[in-house]
Design a protein around this motif. Structure first.
Motif, mmCIF file in Angstrom:
data_model
loop_
_atom_site.group_PDB
_atom_site.id
_atom_site.type_symbol
_atom_site.label_atom_id
_atom_site.label_comp_id
_atom_site.label_asym_id
_atom_site.label_seq_id
_atom_site.Cartn_x
_atom_site.Cartn_y
_atom_site.Cartn_z
ATOM 1 N N UNK A 57 91.777 17.970 -31.117
ATOM 2 C CA UNK A 57 90.682 19.027 -31.322
ATOM 3 C C UNK A 57 89.817 18.959 -32.277
ATOM 4 N N UNK A 58 88.943 19.835 -32.214
ATOM 5 C CA UNK A 58 88.127 20.228 -33.430
ATOM 6 C C UNK A 58 88.202 21.685 -33.947
ATOM 7 N N UNK A 59 88.938 21.752 -34.871
ATOM 8 C CA UNK A 59 88.251 22.723 -35.154
ATOM 9 C C UNK A 59 86.698 22.665 -36.574
ATOM 10 N N UNK A 60 86.729 23.965 -35.855
ATOM 11 C CA UNK A 60 84.628 24.062 -36.434
ATOM 12 C C UNK A 60 84.422 25.438 -37.915
ATOM 13 N N UNK A 61 84.300 24.925 -38.831
ATOM 14 C CA UNK A 61 84.468 26.239 -40.366
ATOM 15 C C UNK A 61 82.877 27.321 -39.432
ATOM 16 N N UNK A 62 82.867 28.157 -39.409
ATOM 17 C CA UNK A 62 81.224 28.751 -39.224
ATOM 18 C C UNK A 62 81.178 30.480 -40.020
ATOM 19 N N UNK A 63 80.286 30.235 -40.096
ATOM 20 C CA UNK A 63 79.913 32.068 -40.876
ATOM 21 C C UNK A 63 79.645 32.927 -39.611
ATOM 22 N N UNK A 64 79.857 34.087 -39.770
ATOM 23 C CA UNK A 64 79.127 35.163 -38.103
ATOM 24 C C UNK A 64 79.120 36.576 -39.328
ATOM 25 N N UNK A 65 79.189 37.062 -38.533
ATOM 26 C CA UNK A 65 78.296 39.193 -39.311
ATOM 27 C C UNK A 65 79.822 39.454 -39.807
ATOM 28 N N UNK A 66 79.365 40.059 -40.481
ATOM 29 C CA UNK A 66 80.932 41.029 -40.524
ATOM 30 C C UNK A 66 80.429 42.402 -41.020
ATOM 31 N N UNK A 67 80.904 43.537 -41.418
ATOM 32 C CA UNK A 67 80.627 45.043 -41.403
ATOM 33 C C UNK A 67 82.065 45.653 -41.344
ATOM 34 N N UNK A 106 77.228 41.983 -43.496
ATOM 35 C CA UNK A 106 77.441 41.332 -44.410
ATOM 36 C C UNK A 106 77.782 39.968 -43.683
ATOM 37 N N UNK A 107 78.687 38.895 -43.846
ATOM 38 C CA UNK A 107 78.970 37.873 -43.511
ATOM 39 C C UNK A 107 81.043 37.536 -43.909
ATOM 40 N N UNK A 108 81.101 36.432 -42.697
ATOM 41 C CA UNK A 108 82.597 36.304 -42.991
ATOM 42 C C UNK A 108 82.984 34.989 -42.412
ATOM 43 N N UNK A 109 83.923 34.032 -42.667
ATOM 44 C CA UNK A 109 84.240 32.397 -42.289
ATOM 45 C C UNK A 109 84.966 32.944 -41.201
ATOM 46 N N UNK A 110 85.199 32.691 -39.766
ATOM 47 C CA UNK A 110 85.926 32.129 -38.394
ATOM 48 C C UNK A 110 86.247 30.641 -38.762
ATOM 49 N N UNK A 111 86.858 29.870 -37.922
ATOM 50 C CA UNK A 111 86.910 28.740 -37.295
ATOM 51 C C UNK A 111 87.073 29.654 -35.740
#
Length: 261
Positions: A57-67, A106-111
């Motif tokens: 499996x791969x775990x991808x760390x990404x930045x996405x919108x937040x608010x 804003x932004x947040x970190x997700x996986x």
């Protein structure tokens, strides 16, 4: 550009027109309501990729919108295809952030987790047809190493034109910069870089004035290629030896003075 959500309008029933036609029925707001539209999107940025479950499996760390409201739903990591030694994956989600009224500023970190058909092994990983990662040469396994502009396996530093191009690409200078070699050996490289400035011009002689800004860069050989070490435009070795005393004399003794601007 804002993306407007669907507008729902309450319509009166069919048939004969009631006596109070033109008036809003009791309990119905006088104006239509709007809601931000959810749109399929890709992450703002990929921050890293690592393997888990024995490489299956791969775990991808990404930045996405937040608010203040919900800004991300249906986050998915999917295996697209595997070919030519590269595993292609997609990370997507739905978001209303294209509408300013959504408040997703804003932004947040997700996986996102991507299930593979078999262990990754030594194959590369490309995320959303842009970012490329490789387990080869990774210093902090299972975290993969991100590949740069020169690929995952840049050419070892050499005294060749293609190697000089890599050095220029890794230097913080404007695009379309030309170079002139001033000296090179197995460990050090000296390039004079010239960047055309001023209005956009056509062919030489068209009457459009232009000028160039020249800098002299000194590079040191590293496993990943030529790495910028210092810049100095003085003639000879005196100036650069104050910064890089280890630079061989034969690479700087005949250097001319760069024009000062």
């Amino acid at each position: 550009m804002a993306v407007l959500g669907a507008t729902w309008v309450l319509l009166a029933g069919c048939g004969s027109t009631p006596a109070d036609a033109g008036q809003e029925p009791a309990g119905v707001a006088p104006s239509a309501t709007t809601a931000p539209a959810w749109t399929l999107a890709a992450p703002i940025r990929i921050d890293g990729v690592r393997t888990t479950d024995g490489g299956r499996s791969l775990v991808v760390d990404a930045e996405v919108p937040d608010g203040a409201r919900d800004c991300v739903r249906s986050l998915r990591g999917e295996l697209d295809t595997v070919e030519h030694g590269t595993v292609y994956v997609k990370v997507t989600y739905e978001t209303p952030s294209l509408d300013r009224a959504s408040g997703c500023t804003d932004t947040q970190q997700v996986t996102a987790t991507v299930q593979l058909r078999e262990p990754l092994g030594s194959r590369k990983v490309m995320v959303n047809s842009m970012d490329v990662y490789t387990p080869v040469g990774a210093e902090h396994s299972p975290v993969l190493r991100q590949c740069g502009e020169n690929g995952c396996d840049p050419t070892p530093p050499q005294c060749t034109s293609s190697s000089y191009r890599q050095a220029v690409n890794d230097t913080d200078i404007p695009e379309h910069t030309s170079w002139e070699e001033r000296g090179c050996d197995d460990t050090w490289l000296v390039l004079d870089l010239s960047t055309r400035m001023g209005p956009a011009c056509g062919d030489p002689g068209d009457g459009c004035p232009s000028s160039s800004v020249a800098q002299r860069w000194f590079y040191q050989a590293e496993p990943s290629g030529w790495q910028p070490a210092a810049t100095n435009g003085d003639a000879g070795c005196t100036g650069i030896h104050k910064i890089l005393p280890e630079l061989p004399e034969h690479l700087c003794a005949s250097l001319p003075q760069l024009a000062r601007r």
